[in-house]
Design a protein around this motif. Structure first.
Motif, PDB file in Angstrom:
ATOM      1  N   LYS A  53     -46.077 -12.974  -4.540  1.00  0.00           N
ATOM      2  CA  LYS A  53     -45.335 -13.199  -3.298  1.00  0.00           C
ATOM      3  C   LYS A  53     -43.833 -13.141  -3.531  1.00  0.00           C
ATOM      4  O   LYS A  53     -43.327 -13.556  -4.580  1.00  0.00           O
ATOM      5  CB  LYS A  53     -45.716 -14.551  -2.697  1.00  0.00           C
ATOM      6  N   CYS A  54     -43.129 -12.635  -2.508  1.00  0.00           N
ATOM      7  CA  CYS A  54     -41.675 -12.561  -2.562  1.00  0.00           C
ATOM      8  C   CYS A  54     -41.133 -12.856  -1.161  1.00  0.00           C
ATOM      9  O   CYS A  54     -41.539 -12.201  -0.182  1.00  0.00           O
ATOM     10  CB  CYS A  54     -41.233 -11.166  -3.017  1.00  0.00           C
ATOM     11  N   ASN A  55     -40.285 -13.848  -1.036  1.00  0.00           N
ATOM     12  CA  ASN A  55     -39.715 -14.230   0.265  1.00  0.00           C
ATOM     13  C   ASN A  55     -38.426 -13.451   0.538  1.00  0.00           C
ATOM     14  O   ASN A  55     -37.560 -13.330  -0.337  1.00  0.00           O
ATOM     15  CB  ASN A  55     -39.421 -15.730   0.284  1.00  0.00           C
ATOM     16  N   VAL A  56     -38.329 -12.914   1.755  1.00  0.00           N
ATOM     17  CA  VAL A  56     -37.150 -12.147   2.170  1.00  0.00           C
ATOM     18  C   VAL A  56     -36.676 -12.671   3.525  1.00  0.00           C
ATOM     19  O   VAL A  56     -37.323 -13.497   4.160  1.00  0.00           O
ATOM     20  CB  VAL A  56     -37.468 -10.639   2.260  1.00  0.00           C
ATOM     21  N   ASP A  57     -35.535 -12.158   3.972  1.00  0.00           N
ATOM     22  CA  ASP A  57     -35.053 -12.520   5.304  1.00  0.00           C
ATOM     23  C   ASP A  57     -34.516 -11.272   5.993  1.00  0.00           C
ATOM     24  O   ASP A  57     -34.525 -10.164   5.436  1.00  0.00           O
ATOM     25  CB  ASP A  57     -33.991 -13.620   5.234  1.00  0.00           C
ATOM     26  N   SER A  58     -34.003 -11.422   7.211  1.00  0.00           N
ATOM     27  CA  SER A  58     -33.570 -10.290   8.022  1.00  0.00           C
ATOM     28  C   SER A  58     -32.318  -9.617   7.466  1.00  0.00           C
ATOM     29  O   SER A  58     -31.973  -8.498   7.867  1.00  0.00           O
ATOM     30  CB  SER A  58     -33.305 -10.745   9.461  1.00  0.00           C
ATOM     31  N   LYS A  59     -31.638 -10.280   6.549  1.00  0.00           N
ATOM     32  CA  LYS A  59     -30.410  -9.725   6.001  1.00  0.00           C
ATOM     33  C   LYS A  59     -30.670  -8.802   4.817  1.00  0.00           C
ATOM     34  O   LYS A  59     -29.738  -8.218   4.265  1.00  0.00           O
ATOM     35  CB  LYS A  59     -29.477 -10.858   5.574  1.00  0.00           C
ATOM     36  N   VAL A  60     -31.943  -8.669   4.442  1.00  0.00           N
ATOM     37  CA  VAL A  60     -32.289  -7.842   3.289  1.00  0.00           C
ATOM     38  C   VAL A  60     -32.135  -6.365   3.652  1.00  0.00           C
ATOM     39  O   VAL A  60     -32.635  -5.904   4.683  1.00  0.00           O
ATOM     40  CB  VAL A  60     -33.720  -8.128   2.826  1.00  0.00           C
ATOM     41  N   SER A  61     -31.438  -5.620   2.801  1.00  0.00           N
ATOM     42  CA  SER A  61     -31.262  -4.193   3.047  1.00  0.00           C
ATOM     43  C   SER A  61     -32.166  -3.342   2.160  1.00  0.00           C
ATOM     44  O   SER A  61     -32.595  -2.262   2.560  1.00  0.00           O
ATOM     45  CB  SER A  61     -29.802  -3.804   2.813  1.00  0.00           C
ATOM     46  N   ARG A  62     -32.468  -3.841   0.964  1.00  0.00           N
ATOM     47  CA  ARG A  62     -33.372  -3.124   0.066  1.00  0.00           C
ATOM     48  C   ARG A  62     -34.225  -4.145  -0.686  1.00  0.00           C
ATOM     49  O   ARG A  62     -33.761  -5.236  -1.007  1.00  0.00           O
ATOM     50  CB  ARG A  62     -32.596  -2.257  -0.939  1.00  0.00           C
ATOM     51  N   VAL A  63     -35.452  -3.712  -1.013  1.00  0.00           N
ATOM     52  CA  VAL A  63     -36.360  -4.604  -1.734  1.00  0.00           C
ATOM     53  C   VAL A  63     -37.346  -3.759  -2.534  1.00  0.00           C
ATOM     54  O   VAL A  63     -37.703  -2.646  -2.109  1.00  0.00           O
ATOM     55  CB  VAL A  63     -37.106  -5.552  -0.764  1.00  0.00           C
ATOM     56  N   THR A  94     -40.848 -12.407   6.753  1.00  0.00           N
ATOM     57  CA  THR A  94     -40.106 -13.060   5.665  1.00  0.00           C
ATOM     58  C   THR A  94     -40.837 -12.977   4.331  1.00  0.00           C
ATOM     59  O   THR A  94     -40.462 -13.661   3.382  1.00  0.00           O
ATOM     60  CB  THR A  94     -39.865 -14.535   6.002  1.00  0.00           C
ATOM     61  N   GLU A  95     -41.864 -12.160   4.253  1.00  0.00           N
ATOM     62  CA  GLU A  95     -42.632 -12.080   3.007  1.00  0.00           C
ATOM     63  C   GLU A  95     -42.850 -10.624   2.623  1.00  0.00           C
ATOM     64  O   GLU A  95     -43.176  -9.785   3.464  1.00  0.00           O
ATOM     65  CB  GLU A  95     -43.983 -12.795   3.155  1.00  0.00           C
ATOM     66  N   TYR A  96     -42.645 -10.332   1.365  1.00  0.00           N
ATOM     67  CA  TYR A  96     -42.838  -8.992   0.813  1.00  0.00           C
ATOM     68  C   TYR A  96     -43.691  -9.162  -0.448  1.00  0.00           C
ATOM     69  O   TYR A  96     -43.188  -9.464  -1.526  1.00  0.00           O
ATOM     70  CB  TYR A  96     -41.477  -8.367   0.498  1.00  0.00           C
ATOM     71  N   SER A  97     -44.998  -9.000  -0.272  1.00  0.00           N
ATOM     72  CA  SER A  97     -45.924  -9.344  -1.353  1.00  0.00           C
ATOM     73  C   SER A  97     -46.816  -8.164  -1.700  1.00  0.00           C
ATOM     74  O   SER A  97     -47.110  -7.312  -0.863  1.00  0.00           O
ATOM     75  CB  SER A  97     -46.798 -10.547  -0.963  1.00  0.00           C
ATOM     76  N   ILE A  98     -47.269  -8.149  -2.947  1.00  0.00           N
ATOM     77  CA  ILE A  98     -48.208  -7.115  -3.398  1.00  0.00           C
ATOM     78  C   ILE A  98     -49.452  -7.788  -3.959  1.00  0.00           C
ATOM     79  O   ILE A  98     -49.430  -8.960  -4.342  1.00  0.00           O
ATOM     80  CB  ILE A  98     -47.574  -6.196  -4.465  1.00  0.00           C
ATOM     81  N   ASP A 107     -52.688  -6.213 -17.494  1.00  0.00           N
ATOM     82  CA  ASP A 107     -51.808  -6.495 -16.361  1.00  0.00           C
ATOM     83  C   ASP A 107     -50.920  -7.708 -16.611  1.00  0.00           C
ATOM     84  O   ASP A 107     -49.980  -7.961 -15.841  1.00  0.00           O
ATOM     85  CB  ASP A 107     -52.633  -6.732 -15.090  1.00  0.00           C
ATOM     86  N   GLU A 108     -51.245  -8.460 -17.641  1.00  0.00           N
ATOM     87  CA  GLU A 108     -50.480  -9.675 -17.908  1.00  0.00           C
ATOM     88  C   GLU A 108     -49.034  -9.338 -18.272  1.00  0.00           C
ATOM     89  O   GLU A 108     -48.760  -8.331 -18.939  1.00  0.00           O
ATOM     90  CB  GLU A 108     -51.127 -10.472 -19.038  1.00  0.00           C
ATOM     91  N   GLY A 109     -48.104 -10.169 -17.803  1.00  0.00           N
ATOM     92  CA  GLY A 109     -46.705  -9.967 -18.139  1.00  0.00           C
ATOM     93  C   GLY A 109     -45.782 -10.277 -16.976  1.00  0.00           C
ATOM     94  O   GLY A 109     -46.202 -10.830 -15.946  1.00  0.00           O
ATOM     95  N   PRO A 110     -44.490  -9.915 -17.117  1.00  0.00           N
ATOM     96  CA  PRO A 110     -43.501 -10.247 -16.092  1.00  0.00           C
ATOM     97  C   PRO A 110     -43.471  -9.228 -14.954  1.00  0.00           C
ATOM     98  O   PRO A 110     -43.598  -8.030 -15.172  1.00  0.00           O
ATOM     99  CB  PRO A 110     -42.190 -10.221 -16.878  1.00  0.00           C
ATOM    100  N   TYR A 111     -43.264  -9.713 -13.754  1.00  0.00           N
ATOM    101  CA  TYR A 111     -43.071  -8.894 -12.552  1.00  0.00           C
ATOM    102  C   TYR A 111     -41.802  -9.399 -11.858  1.00  0.00           C
ATOM    103  O   TYR A 111     -41.530 -10.603 -11.852  1.00  0.00           O
ATOM    104  CB  TYR A 111     -44.264  -8.991 -11.615  1.00  0.00           C
ATOM    105  N   VAL A 112     -41.065  -8.472 -11.271  1.00  0.00           N
ATOM    106  CA  VAL A 112     -39.798  -8.828 -10.635  1.00  0.00           C
ATOM    107  C   VAL A 112     -39.756  -8.267  -9.219  1.00  0.00           C
ATOM    108  O   VAL A 112     -40.029  -7.081  -9.002  1.00  0.00           O
ATOM    109  CB  VAL A 112     -38.593  -8.287 -11.437  1.00  0.00           C
ATOM    110  N   CYS A 113     -39.447  -9.143  -8.277  1.00  0.00           N
ATOM    111  CA  CYS A 113     -39.158  -8.723  -6.901  1.00  0.00           C
ATOM    112  C   CYS A 113     -37.637  -8.749  -6.750  1.00  0.00           C
ATOM    113  O   CYS A 113     -37.008  -9.813  -6.794  1.00  0.00           O
ATOM    114  CB  CYS A 113     -39.819  -9.661  -5.895  1.00  0.00           C
TER     115      CYS A 113
END
Length: 343
Positions: A53-63, A94-98, A107-113
């Motif tokens: 999960k990744c939380n975003v808002d209306s001010k986000v221009s790129r993700v 407000t959510e950008y999830s995969i 698949d184990e390891g770091p992920y970055v939003c």
């Protein structure tokens, strides 16, 4: 492999580099002043699905979502070729999830939003931990040994977290005993009481333990456990019983004095059923009274017991096998020699 290795159009590598420089914060690089970096761990079981999960808002221009150096999604555009990775259709803006379906160890390891808002990058870092149920990968085969031998039983298991291995012994008598923890069990100078089923249990708290067994058979010479003298009146049916424990199963022979008896001759019948042998007299006569010897033998050894068939009022040894007449000792030596020559 980096993202350039996955793209059919080499020019897209420049786009990727541009994305990274524009708003992506690589894993392991400290956030600049003003960046917001949130860290979280997600633990899933192998084969399940993981939702990042990744939380975003209306001010986000790129993700975008990254896995190490690979872009999984940039906005709504999928860059990953892995069909298991999908973008969640979120009801909240407000959510950008995969979601990663059928998660495996690799698949184990770091992920970055990574998010670009008001030209200020920030990122949410998620570390995916994959748990694998304990599984036994190798175990000793069933084994047959002679009493007094040394054996080593082995049980190898894998799992994440590391599997814990323990052993239990189930004896033929129905008793259950905890033996030890660890992949190996050493049994020195094994006895017949240590025969039976050895159960290996591998567990790590994920799903049910994995359980497999090893059957240990211990060969040992015959031991006569039942041989009682019997009183029977003339004209009645009489039965002498002899029972012997042995592995391999004992063979039986019957003797009167030093003369071997055979089934169906001299009015007697020999019935062998498993560990027990019976000498049956259908019509007891005066000549039938006397001392009989039951001989039990296998490849490990030989033993005998003296049993008396007596009439009413006759003096006798109720235990039958308490002592052996001298002729029985001679008989035992003869039978032993014959049996050794037989094998």
């Amino acid at each position: 492999m980096g993202i350039c290795g996955y793209l059919a159009v080499p020019g897209k590598c420049l786009v990727v580099l541009g994305l990274k420089l524009l708003f992506l914060v690589p894993a392991g690089v400290p956030a600049r002043s003003g960046d917001s970096v949130l860290k979280d761990n997600i633990t899933v079981r192998q084969g399940d699905s993981a939702v990042l999960k990744c939380n975003v808002d209306s001010k986000v221009s790129r993700v975008a979502w990254l896995n190490r150096t690979t872009i999984l999604f940039a906005g709504s555009e999928k860059w990953s070729l892995d069909p298991r990775v999908i973008l969640m259709e979120n009801t909240a803006v407000t959510e950008y999830s995969i979601k990663i379906q059928n998660v495996d160890v690799h698949d184990e390891g770091p992920y970055v939003c990574s998010i670009l808002t008001n030209k200020k990058p920030k990122s949410t870092k998620v570390h995916l931990i994959v748990q694998v149920p304990a599984r036994i990968t190798n175990i000793s085969k069933n084994i047959t040994v002679n009493e007094g031998s040394n054996i080593n039983l082995m049980c190898l298991a894998v799992g994440r977290p590391e599997a814990n291995v323990m052993w239990k012994h189930h004896s033929p008598r129905g008793t259950h005993t905890f033996l030890t923890e660890g992949e190996h069990v050493e049994l020195a100078a094994i006895t017949k009481e240590q025969s039976g089923t050895y159960e290996c249990i591998a567990s790590n708290g994920i799903l049910e333990p994995d359980v497999r067994t090893v059957q240990v058979t211990v060969n040992y010479p015959p031991f006569i456990s039942k041989a009682r003298s019997t009183g029977t009146p003339i004209g009645q049916k009489g039965i002498l019983q002899c029972e012997a424990s042995a592995v391999p199963r004992a063979e039986f022979e019957w003797y009167k004095e030093d003369r071997r008896l055979f089934n169906g001759l001299n009015g007697v019948k020999i019935e062998n059923q498993g560990r027990q042998s019976m000498l049956v007299f259908f019509n007891v006569s005066e000549e039938d009274y006397g001392n009989y010897t039951c001989v039990a033998m296998n490849t490990m050894g030989i033993t005998n017991a003296s049993i008396i068939l007596y009439g009413p009022g006759a003096m006798h040894d109720v235990n039958g096998a308490a002592g052996l007449p001298q002729c029985s000792i001679c008989l035992l030596l003869i039978v032993t020699l014959f049996y050794l020559l037989k094998f």
